[in-house]
Design a protein around this motif. Structure first.
Motif, mmCIF file in Angstrom:
data_model
loop_
_atom_site.group_PDB
_atom_site.id
_atom_site.type_symbol
_atom_site.label_atom_id
_atom_site.label_comp_id
_atom_site.label_asym_id
_atom_site.label_seq_id
_atom_site.Cartn_x
_atom_site.Cartn_y
_atom_site.Cartn_z
ATOM 1 N N HIS A 188 36.572 -5.104 63.728
ATOM 2 C CA HIS A 188 36.413 -3.928 62.879
ATOM 3 C C HIS A 188 34.995 -3.820 62.340
ATOM 4 O O HIS A 188 34.433 -4.801 61.831
ATOM 5 N N GLY B 259 37.958 8.448 55.664
ATOM 6 C CA GLY B 259 38.347 7.099 55.279
ATOM 7 C C GLY B 259 39.815 6.920 55.004
ATOM 8 O O GLY B 259 40.279 5.778 54.851
ATOM 9 N N THR C 113 37.063 -9.132 61.095
ATOM 10 C CA THR C 113 36.215 -8.292 60.248
ATOM 11 C C THR C 113 34.946 -9.069 59.923
ATOM 12 O O THR C 113 34.955 -10.304 59.944
ATOM 13 N N SER D 274 35.273 3.257 61.038
ATOM 14 C CA SER D 274 35.246 4.605 60.477
ATOM 15 C C SER D 274 33.857 4.928 59.943
ATOM 16 O O SER D 274 33.118 4.034 59.520
ATOM 17 N N HIS E 125 33.007 -1.999 59.449
ATOM 18 C CA HIS E 125 33.221 -1.236 58.232
ATOM 19 C C HIS E 125 32.175 -0.133 58.110
ATOM 20 O O HIS E 125 31.099 -0.183 58.684
ATOM 21 N N TYR F 71 30.513 3.046 55.044
ATOM 22 C CA TYR F 71 30.575 4.412 55.514
ATOM 23 C C TYR F 71 29.198 5.056 55.535
ATOM 24 O O TYR F 71 28.985 6.057 56.163
ATOM 25 N N GLN G 55 36.563 6.379 64.609
ATOM 26 C CA GLN G 55 37.315 7.119 63.597
ATOM 27 C C GLN G 55 36.330 7.892 62.712
ATOM 28 O O GLN G 55 35.641 7.320 61.888
ATOM 29 N N TYR H 33 38.872 -5.331 54.022
ATOM 30 C CA TYR H 33 39.958 -4.964 54.921
ATOM 31 C C TYR H 33 40.760 -6.203 55.322
ATOM 32 O O TYR H 33 40.267 -7.065 56.047
ATOM 33 N N ASP I 231 42.116 4.602 57.222
ATOM 34 C CA ASP I 231 42.051 3.143 57.116
ATOM 35 C C ASP I 231 43.310 2.497 56.562
ATOM 36 O O ASP I 231 43.771 1.484 57.106
#
Length: 751
Positions: free
Chosen positions: A209, A535, A238, A291, A211, A213, A317, A223, A538
């Motif tokens: 993943h 978001g 992560t 995302s 992260h 934004y 995403q 997460y 998520d």
């Protein structure tokens, strides 16, 4: 036989699945004269039977319960993960390995340098706690436009987390079932275990993943991958990467080329590729997902010349490398603004000396500086850093030429992704409510930010955009104005780049799947006009609704049975894609083991995305397969406006950005100059819309325009007439389409 002899030779290099025997018990086992025969017999019987070794649920639960910790040897040293029992008893426990360093600390001389390998350690590292998060602003203004609702609402949790420049750590979530089922329950040297597992163990797919934004905040620690790993039977990873000024500052010179956060991401993927098989994962089945800026980073990695085969699939995403916010426009200006801040005081004529001064500053001093930016721009983001670096060219040009990884991709957007741009503009400082006059000003400013170098008058482009996004049947309704403005932001910043990315993939014969996410978590009567914001996918991807409501979480929603159904459906789609590149193949949709809510996804067939139909899955409580998502608005930004602004599709391959007037392309990285050309940065507020149209400023005098030749005047006149005719034709067609659509909607409601 060689495997067992090699195992005996490397007894000190073991991988242990522990049911908590004491150290003395282990020593007695290894020192036993019959150890060799025991190991050979036990390992051989396990290997022979592991494919058919299906335990009953009761036996499997007993074996899982017996696990206390798992010890793995990585390339850098041993780590000990601990089993965690989840609150939802329907989800089996996981083994967490937290805070594993994947790179050397980027401190001191390694600040603003490429990522280095981690230093090996002695003994066993207790992987029971997270590493620190990377430095990010805890106070002051946040770049709200790209921050999720849940992040802003729970910023106090972030403020309590440990923060340090030494932050390059990752976390691994493994289903405990993997270690209890007998597939990996071998007391063997780690290398020997790897050799056996690659041939016999059916390792699990891996999901890494990224992260988001805004490149300036976030952490992999936010997460929890436990539910996704256990429910989907995958290994979830992560990780942290450098953010903001420490991760993306650039002088566009060799002393600080930028993109350090991207180099961290490559290092994390390389670590996973080299070590994940020790944990029971398949290094040849790695899916990356993220995302916002996380998705944009994945897109940038896919066009980078520096990326090896470290992953095989990607899920984007609400973000792509083609998003207008994905790269910084004026990296030099941002760096100079930082250096000139009174609390930093590092401005020098030599860029090399300036960077050396900045290296001597505390990271706390650096992240506390509020850098001013142009509207709709970020302070520190990725850059085109030149030949032999990370990005050799603008992503638009690279994707147009097919220079990107041809891996299966899954791309999606939410109808409220642009809500963040609107959130702080509903009421302006003057206290005046949001009306049609302010709507016109905001649309004009937003359009100008993309076409300020257009060959045609900006007024014409602005009027066209306002016409398309105005609901003429209810023009003065503040709620409808807000909704229209959110659609404008969403289409331009998220939907059009996502569609363009999907089309590039299909044109080059890559498997692509497209989705739209129409469900927001919990019940909130105050936001009935926002179906899902940036978001808000998520919580569903990570299975938060299955864990109930908790105040100590970044996803604090009052979850419903619908939320649980959507979450299980999303996790099934995401993990199916991670396993075989198709979200509809593999595990079947079902939720009745958790709730009596019927699963409305059971009979849905998710088709591939293709140029002709542009089919996509609408993820909601009433899922359906649609086609040509927001096609009219997408083509407005994708083809019509670029053609009006003088950017032709034929010139894309020559280095012209087809989405807006070309930015000043950064030069190939060269040695630091003694007197760099660093212009004074503009002063503006984070993501602010000045309530004054810039064209209201004094215009050039008549004497300044008399130099235009007669030929140029004639050309402009003819061009403007043709432009006007095109606008009228386009507007009439658009009006009738919207009118017919409105009639259909009304008749449906009456029926």
């Amino acid at each position: 036989m060689f495997v067992f002899i090699f195992a005996i030779f490397l007894l000190n290099d073991i991988t242990v699945v522990s049911t908590s025997p004491s150290r003395n018990q282990f020593q007695r086992i290894f020192r036993s004269p019959d150890w060799t025969n025991i190991m050979k017999r036990d390992a051989y019987s396990r290997i022979q039977n592991q494919q058919s070794n299906d335990f009953s649920e009761e036996v499997l639960d007993q074996r899982i319960e017996a696990i206390k910790f798992v010890q793995i040897r990585t390339n850098s040293g041993r780590v000990r993960g601990h089993k965690t029992v989840l609150e939802n008893q329907s989800i089996k426990p996981v083994v967490k390995f937290l805070g594993i360093p994947y790179a050397a600390p980027p401190v001191g001389k390694f600040r603003w340098k490429k990522t280095e390998k981690p230093k090996p350690w002695d003994g066993v590292r207790n992987a029971s706690t997270f590493g620190p998060i990377c430095p990010q602003a805890r106070n002051g203004p946040l770049p709200a436009a790209l921050l999720p609702v849940w992040y802003r609402a729970n910023h106090s949790l972030v403020q309590r987390m440990r923060m340090d420049e030494d932050c390059l750590y990752l976390n691994i979530y493994v289903p405990a079932k993997l270690y209890a089922s007998g597939k990996l329950d071998l007391i063997l040297p780690s290398l020997c275990l790897t050799l056996i597992c690659r041939n016999l163990c059916n390792p699990l797919p891996v999901m890494v993943h990224f992260h988001g934004y805004t490149y300036a905040e976030g952490s992999g620690n936010f997460y929890d991958g436990s539910v996704l790993a256990s429910y989907g039977e995958v290994i979830v990873v992560t990780f942290n990467y450098r953010l903001g000024v420490l991760g993306f500052m650039s002088t566009m010179e060799s002393n600080s080329p930028g993109n350090y956060g991207l180099w961290d991401q490559v290092a994390a993927l390389k670590w996973v590729s080299e070590n994940i098989d020790r944990f029971g994962g398949d290094p040849n089945s790695v899916t990356v997902f993220g995302s916002g800026a996380g998705a944009s980073c994945i897109g940038l990695l896919m066009v980078s010349v520096q990326l090896d085969a470290y992953f095989q699939r990607a899920i984007l995403q609400s973000g792509t490398a083609l998003a207008p916010w994905s790269m910084v426009r004026n990296p030099r200006q941002q760096t100079l603004g930082l250096a000139r801040a009174p609390s930093v005081n590092c401005y020098r004529e030599s860029s090399r000396e300036m960077v050396e001064c900045l290296k001597g500053k505390s990271w706390r001093d650096l992240i506390s500086v509020a850098i001013s930016t142009e509207p709709y721009d970020l302070a520190f983001s990725p850059v085109v850093d030149g030949q032999d670096m990370f990005l050799v060219d603008n992503p638009f040009n690279l994707m147009e030429k097919g220079e990107f990884l041809n891996y299966p991709v899954m791309i999606g957007v939410s109808p409220g992704d642009g809500f963040g741009y609107l959130r702080d503009r509903i009421l302006y400082p003057s206290g005046k409510s949001f009306g049609s006059d302010l709507f016109d000003v905001v649309v004009a400013k937003f359009t100008d930010s993309f076409y300020d170098d257009s060959e045609v008058p900006l007024e014409a482009i602005e009027k066209l955009v306002r016409f398309i996004y105005t609901d003429w049947a209810d023009r003065e309704n503040p709620m409808r104005l807000k909704s229209s403005l959110m659609e404008l932001y969403t289409d331009r910043q998220f939907v059009e780049p996502a569609v363009r990315t999907a089309l590039h993939n299909t044109n080059y014969k890559n498997n692509a799947f497209f989705y739209t996410f129409y469900h927001h978590p919990g019940k909130d009567p105050n936001r009935s006009w926002i179906e899902s914001a940036l978001g808000e996918q998520d919580p569903f991807v990570f299975g938060a609704p299955l864990m109930g409501n908790s105040a100590e979480t970044l996803f604090p929603y009052n979850y419903t049975k619908d939320d649980i159904m959507i979450s299980t459906a999303v996790m099934t789609y995401w993990t199916n894609f991670a396993k075989n590149g198709d979200p509809g193949k593999g595990k079947k949709q079902q939720t009745r083991f958790i709730t009596e809510k019927a699963n409305c996804f059971e009979n849905v067939v998710w088709p591939q995305y293709e140029e002709a139909g542009r089919q996509h899955l609408k993820i909601s409580t009433s899922p359906e397969v649609g086609s040509h998502y927001r096609a009219q608005k997408v083509e407005l930004w994708r083809s019509f406006l670029p053609s009006l602004s003088g950017v032709s599709r034929s010139s894309i391959g020559d280095g012209v950005n087809p989405l807006k007037p070309p930015r000043a392309e950064p030069p190939t990285i060269s040695p630091g100059t003694k007197n760099p050309n660093l212009a004074t940065p503009k002063v503006s507020i984070f993501y602010s819309d000045t309530l004054t149209n810039h064209r209201s400023q004094p215009k050039p005098s008549t004497s300044e325009t008399n130099g235009l030749s007669l030929q140029l005047n004639i050309t402009l006149a003819v061009g403007f007439v043709l432009l006007f005719l095109n606008i009228i034709a386009f507007a009439v067609v658009s009006y009738h389409k919207e009118k017919d659509k409105y009639k259909i909607d009304v008749s449906t409601v009456k029926t």
